[in-house]
Design a protein around this motif. Structure first.
Motif, PDB file in Angstrom:
ATOM      1  N   TYR A 449       0.858  -1.146  -0.116  1.00 25.73           N
ATOM      2  CA  TYR A 449       0.037   0.053  -0.046  1.00 25.73           C
ATOM      3  C   TYR A 449       0.787   1.049  -0.123  1.00 25.73           C
ATOM      4  CZ  TYR A 449      -4.286  -2.900   1.135  1.00 25.73           C
ATOM      5  OH  TYR A 449      -5.197  -3.690   0.838  1.00 25.73           O
ATOM      6  N   PRO A 450       0.510   2.324  -0.603  1.00 20.67           N
ATOM      7  CA  PRO A 450       1.277   3.402  -0.762  1.00 20.67           C
ATOM      8  C   PRO A 450       1.341   4.161   0.534  1.00 20.67           C
ATOM      9  CG  PRO A 450      -0.735   3.940  -1.567  1.00 20.67           C
ATOM     10  CD  PRO A 450      -0.718   2.574  -1.742  1.00 20.67           C
ATOM     11  N   ALA A 451       0.522   3.941   1.466  1.00 26.67           N
ATOM     12  CA  ALA A 451       0.471   4.866   2.702  1.00 26.67           C
ATOM     13  C   ALA A 451       0.256   3.456   3.937  1.00 26.67           C
ATOM     14  CB  ALA A 451      -0.661   5.818   2.881  1.00 26.67           C
ATOM     15  N   CYS A 452       0.651   4.062   5.001  1.00 28.67           N
ATOM     16  CA  CYS A 452       0.290   3.138   6.330  1.00 28.67           C
ATOM     17  C   CYS A 452      -1.097   3.517   7.010  1.00 28.67           C
ATOM     18  CB  CYS A 452       1.384   3.534   7.464  1.00 28.67           C
ATOM     19  SG  CYS A 452       3.047   2.919   6.998  1.00 28.67           S
ATOM     20  N   THR A 489       7.515   5.923   4.569  1.00 30.30           N
ATOM     21  CA  THR A 489       8.771   5.203   4.822  1.00 30.30           C
ATOM     22  C   THR A 489       8.758   5.089   6.200  1.00 30.30           C
ATOM     23  OG1 THR A 489      11.196   5.485   4.791  1.00 30.30           O
ATOM     24  CG2 THR A 489       9.749   7.500   5.467  1.00 30.30           C
ATOM     25  N   LYS A 490       9.497   3.653   6.564  1.00 29.48           N
ATOM     26  CA  LYS A 490       9.632   3.166   7.860  1.00 29.48           C
ATOM     27  C   LYS A 490       8.316   3.121   8.853  1.00 29.48           C
ATOM     28  CE  LYS A 490      14.498   3.860   9.049  1.00 29.48           C
ATOM     29  NZ  LYS A 490      15.540   4.366  10.102  1.00 29.48           N
ATOM     30  N   ASN A 491       7.416   2.655   8.073  1.00 29.75           N
ATOM     31  CA  ASN A 491       5.861   2.484   8.753  1.00 29.75           C
ATOM     32  C   ASN A 491       5.551   3.869   9.256  1.00 29.75           C
ATOM     33  OD1 ASN A 491       5.634  -0.173   8.526  1.00 29.75           O
ATOM     34  ND2 ASN A 491       6.888  -0.435  10.285  1.00 29.75           N
ATOM     35  N   SER A 492       5.947   4.870   8.459  1.00 31.30           N
ATOM     36  CA  SER A 492       5.528   6.343   8.716  1.00 31.30           C
ATOM     37  C   SER A 492       4.758   6.943   7.467  1.00 31.30           C
ATOM     38  CB  SER A 492       6.519   7.113   9.485  1.00 31.30           C
ATOM     39  OG  SER A 492       7.349   7.370   8.491  1.00 31.30           O
ATOM     40  N   ALA A 539       3.715  17.540   7.977  1.00 28.59           N
ATOM     41  CA  ALA A 539       3.569  16.631   9.158  1.00 28.59           C
ATOM     42  C   ALA A 539       4.087  15.293   8.677  1.00 28.59           C
ATOM     43  CB  ALA A 539       2.280  16.569   9.657  1.00 28.59           C
ATOM     44  N   GLN A 540       4.285  14.531   9.975  1.00 30.73           N
ATOM     45  CA  GLN A 540       4.891  13.148   9.906  1.00 30.73           C
ATOM     46  C   GLN A 540       3.956  12.223  10.875  1.00 30.73           C
ATOM     47  OE1 GLN A 540       7.486  12.637   7.563  1.00 30.73           O
ATOM     48  NE2 GLN A 540       7.270  10.356   7.596  1.00 30.73           N
ATOM     49  N   VAL A 541       3.357  11.150  10.407  1.00 26.49           N
ATOM     50  CA  VAL A 541       3.052  10.131  11.442  1.00 26.49           C
ATOM     51  C   VAL A 541       3.498   8.973  11.572  1.00 26.49           C
ATOM     52  CG1 VAL A 541       0.905   9.498  10.023  1.00 26.49           C
ATOM     53  CG2 VAL A 541       0.733   9.294  12.466  1.00 26.49           C
ATOM     54  N   LYS A 591      16.755  11.260  13.337  1.00 24.70           N
ATOM     55  CA  LYS A 591      16.809  11.345  14.616  1.00 24.70           C
ATOM     56  C   LYS A 591      15.590  10.841  15.310  1.00 24.70           C
ATOM     57  CE  LYS A 591      20.016  15.018  13.941  1.00 24.70           C
ATOM     58  NZ  LYS A 591      20.461  16.516  14.182  1.00 24.70           N
ATOM     59  N   PHE A 592      14.334  11.109  14.728  1.00 27.89           N
ATOM     60  CA  PHE A 592      13.265  10.614  15.529  1.00 27.89           C
ATOM     61  C   PHE A 592      13.236   9.167  15.521  1.00 27.89           C
ATOM     62  CE2 PHE A 592       8.902   8.882  14.279  1.00 27.89           C
ATOM     63  CZ  PHE A 592       8.284   9.326  15.738  1.00 27.89           C
ATOM     64  N   PHE A 593      13.587   8.504  14.653  1.00 24.74           N
ATOM     65  CA  PHE A 593      13.385   6.893  14.744  1.00 24.74           C
ATOM     66  C   PHE A 593      14.720   6.511  15.478  1.00 24.74           C
ATOM     67  CE2 PHE A 593      10.550   7.034  11.016  1.00 24.74           C
ATOM     68  CZ  PHE A 593       9.691   6.237  11.381  1.00 24.74           C
ATOM     69  N   ALA A 594      15.806   7.174  15.454  1.00 25.62           N
ATOM     70  CA  ALA A 594      16.755   6.944  16.344  1.00 25.62           C
ATOM     71  C   ALA A 594      16.420   6.763  18.105  1.00 25.62           C
ATOM     72  CB  ALA A 594      17.929   7.848  16.212  1.00 25.62           C
ATOM     73  N   MET A 595      15.474   7.426  18.534  1.00 23.33           N
ATOM     74  CA  MET A 595      14.982   7.519  19.746  1.00 23.33           C
ATOM     75  C   MET A 595      14.359   6.107  19.932  1.00 23.33           C
ATOM     76  SD  MET A 595      12.823  10.980  20.497  1.00 23.33           S
ATOM     77  CE  MET A 595      11.568  10.701  19.530  1.00 23.33           C
TER      78      MET A 595
END
Length: 629
Positions: A449-452, A489-492, A539-541, A591-595
């Motif tokens: 799917y193009p989106a999560c 990307t990356k479940n976001s 925005a990012q989710v 950096k967000f996913f690094a958390m």
């Protein structure tokens, strides 16, 4: 009763689900309380001190109010007494009477006011002192309750709901797969492209494989507002004797100008393959509020009308056939149906009887005839006043309190009401046996799917973000936030949020009105012109599989170019600051996913240490404590 079906749902709710849910909710709270190590006795003692001091504070404030009123009374009384006595002096000269009466009254007034003011200051000092004690002890009580408050997690209400009613499976959020199923298989009427509507709540799930959505949207429309202005005119005339007569009149003018209005709309959408061609609608009749005589008259009167309508329909070549159960036909009142055969399959005699019980609310367990019911082929839509006002937002902070007993009572009452709102929202569907017997054929999801997430979830996330980060700074109205998906990307998902609102400009319009003087006068009317404004934000989710309690305890480093993190429906979201370049966006996302990579590493280390502990033969009680930690 088969495990995958409901029968006699009013009795089932009253005798089984309600008591079982109360037991499950109470036990769940006690489990959290035990795990938190909050001492009930210590908390009760501290809370008693807080409430005792609050009572003292109320009495002190009442005394201060009395003191203030008495001060005003004494001051006014003294002033007017002195004024009256002074006016009785002859030629303004001082007299023994003045000295003997006015001066003592003035002195007495000053003395009384002095002591009243002194008392007021003493009361204020006591109020400040008690307020300080209350704040100190309240802070102490919150600190005492902190371990419990941090245990409240996302999804608690749905977890308890599924435990009580295993047939109800609740999703943690509205993902793209559920969205695809509802639209592709059931023809879900998604209106997210409408710029006058924005999703603010979406709770999806399934019953026996059939999907549903509790959806709430913020809607807007352009209506009219009235504005009124006035102008006073005056003129003179002469009477029959030649005397001048003065006249005055206040002229009033009203104008109507465009004005945006906002409201929320809540609906339950349910997909089922049964009766796939049937279309009908019915509206709430509130017949549960009628007594037996009123109901009898209503059925007789409406029954005659429905029968005549059916006869007329047959003469015109239609197939509207009224069943022998005229009570059902009148009370359910779905005579606009388009397929009589499928309607009969859906509403068998058993279904009719169960629907009648639900409408009449025979045992008082539900809400009665409060719902609208629209079926459009495979999609069923339910709406009601109770559903519209139901608080279905997954917000663990609602349980935060410094009072353990109060927190427990609220935890139980909220989750009992949550069960009732969800169950009786679905009840018009549950009383239909064919819906329960029809399990949807397994839906074949796409490989990629193009989106999560669904557009609904994007908008719900957008509406959970702070106004400062999303809305236009000049907007003075509510805002409709719309989203446009960009990439994943990356479940976001990365998406745009465009927030639509209005700013206002003051205008004056002059309305010509005929006055009593026989002339026209321009009456000024001030009004507001609503001018559209919008702001687009990036925005990012992301789905990090993080629970709310983990989010609260998460160390949140400052990441350049993004605004503070927001948690909603098991997702984390943030807004990119205006003007952030693509490379900086990618850097911020990494950096967000690094958390969470760090969080995952720490959890892995804990698990490995526990494995080593088990291998070393350490006492099981110590291992349990480490797992809890």
């Amino acid at each position: 009763m088969p495990e995958n079906q409901f029968h006699e749902i009013l009795d089932l709710y009253k005798s089984k689900f309600e008591p079982e849910h109360r037991k499950n909710v109470t036990e769940y709270f006690e489990t959290l309380r035990t795990k938190s190590n909050v001492n009930p006795e210590e908390n009760a003692k501290l809370v008693h001190e807080i409430y005792s001091n609050q009572n003292i504070l109320s009495r002190l404030r009442a005394k201060k109010s009395t003191n203030s009123a008495l001060t005003i009374f004494v001051a006014l009384a003294g002033f007017f007494i002195c004024l009256i006595l002074s006016l009785k002096m002859k030629n303004g000269s001082l007299s023994l009477g003045f000295i003997g009466l006015v001066v003592p009254v003035a002195v007495a007034t000053i003395v009384i006011l002095y002591f009243l003011n002194k008392k007021r200051k003493e009361l204020q000092k006591e109020i400040n002192n008690v307020s300080s004690i209350i704040k100190q002890k309240t802070d102490e009580a919150y600190e005492q309750m902190k371990p419990l408050n941090l245990l409240y997690d996302s999804g608690i209400s749905n977890e308890l709901l599924t435990k009580t009613i295993p047939l109800l499976k609740m999703d943690k959020n509205f993902n793209i797969r559920r969205y695809d199923q509802l639209i592709t298989k059931f023809g879900f009427p998604d209106l997210r492209e409408n710029n006058d509507s924005s999703a603010i709540l979406c709770q999806t799930g399934e019953i026996n494989g059939n999907p549903f959505l509790f959806g709430r949207t913020r809607e807007t429309y352009m209506g009219e507002a009235s504005y009124t202005g006035q102008k006073t005119i005056s003129w003179t005339t002469r009477d029959s004797e030649g005397n001048t007569v003065h006249h005055s009149e206040t002229l009033t003018a009203t104008i109507y100008k465009p004005c945006p209005y906002y409201y929320s709309d809540t609906k339950l959408y349910y997909g089922n393959d049964a009766a796939p061609k049937l279309i009908f609608s019915r509206v709430a009749g509130n017949i549960h509020n009628k007594d037996d005589k009123e109901l009898e008259r209503h059925i007789k009167r409406q029954g005659n009308k429905i029968t005549k309508k059916a006869e007329k329909d047959i003469r015109k070549g239609g197939d509207l056939t009224i069943s022998s159960n005229i009570d059902f036909e009148v009370l359910f009142n779905a005579i606009d149906r388009n397929n009589e055969q499928e309607f009969r399959l859906l509403f068998t005699p058993l279904a009719q009887n169960e629907m009648m019980k639900l409408l009449k609310n025979e045992n008082g367990a539900g809400y009665g005839d409060n719902f609208n019911f629209d079926k459009n082929k495979k999609i069923n839509i339910i709406s009601s006043g109770e559903l519209a006002s139901a608080d279905l937002v997954d917000n663990p902070t609602r349980y935060y309190d410094f009072d353990l007993q109060k927190a427990k009572n609220y935890f139980i009452s909220y989750n009992m009401l949550y069960l009732k709102n969800i169950f009786f929202g679905l009840a018009p569907l549950l009383v239909i046996p064919l819906y329960q017997q029809t399990k949807t054929h397994e839906f074949i999801y796409k490989d990629v799917y193009p989106a999560c997430y669904s557009t609904w979830q994007h908008e719900v996330v957008a509406n959970s973000l702070g106004s400062f980060f999303v809305d236009h700074p000049e907007a003075v109205t509510e805002n409709i936030r719309k989203t446009r998906f960009l990439d994943s990307t990356k479940n976001s998902d990365r998406f745009e949020i465009t927030s639509y609102g209005y700013r206002t400009e003051r205008r004056i319009e002059y309305v010509s009105k005929l006055g009593g003087d026989g002339r026209y006068h321009d009456v000024p009317v001030e009004w507001l012109e609503y001018l559209p404004v919008s702001r687009t934000t990036l925005a990012q989710v992301a789905d990090t599989n993080m629970k709310f309690k983990e989010f609260i305890n998460l160390e949140k480093p400052q990441i350049p170019n993004i605004e503070p993190l927001t948690y909603r429906d098991s997702t984390l979201s943030f807004v990119y600051k205006d003007g952030t370049e693509s490379n900086d966006q990618m850097s911020a996302l990494e950096k967000f996913f690094a958390m969470f990579d760090k969080e995952t590493t720490e959890k892995t280390d804990v698990i490995e240490n526990l494995i080593e502990t088990v291998a070393s033969g350490e006492d099981l009680e110590n291992i349990d404590n480490k797992i809890d930690d």
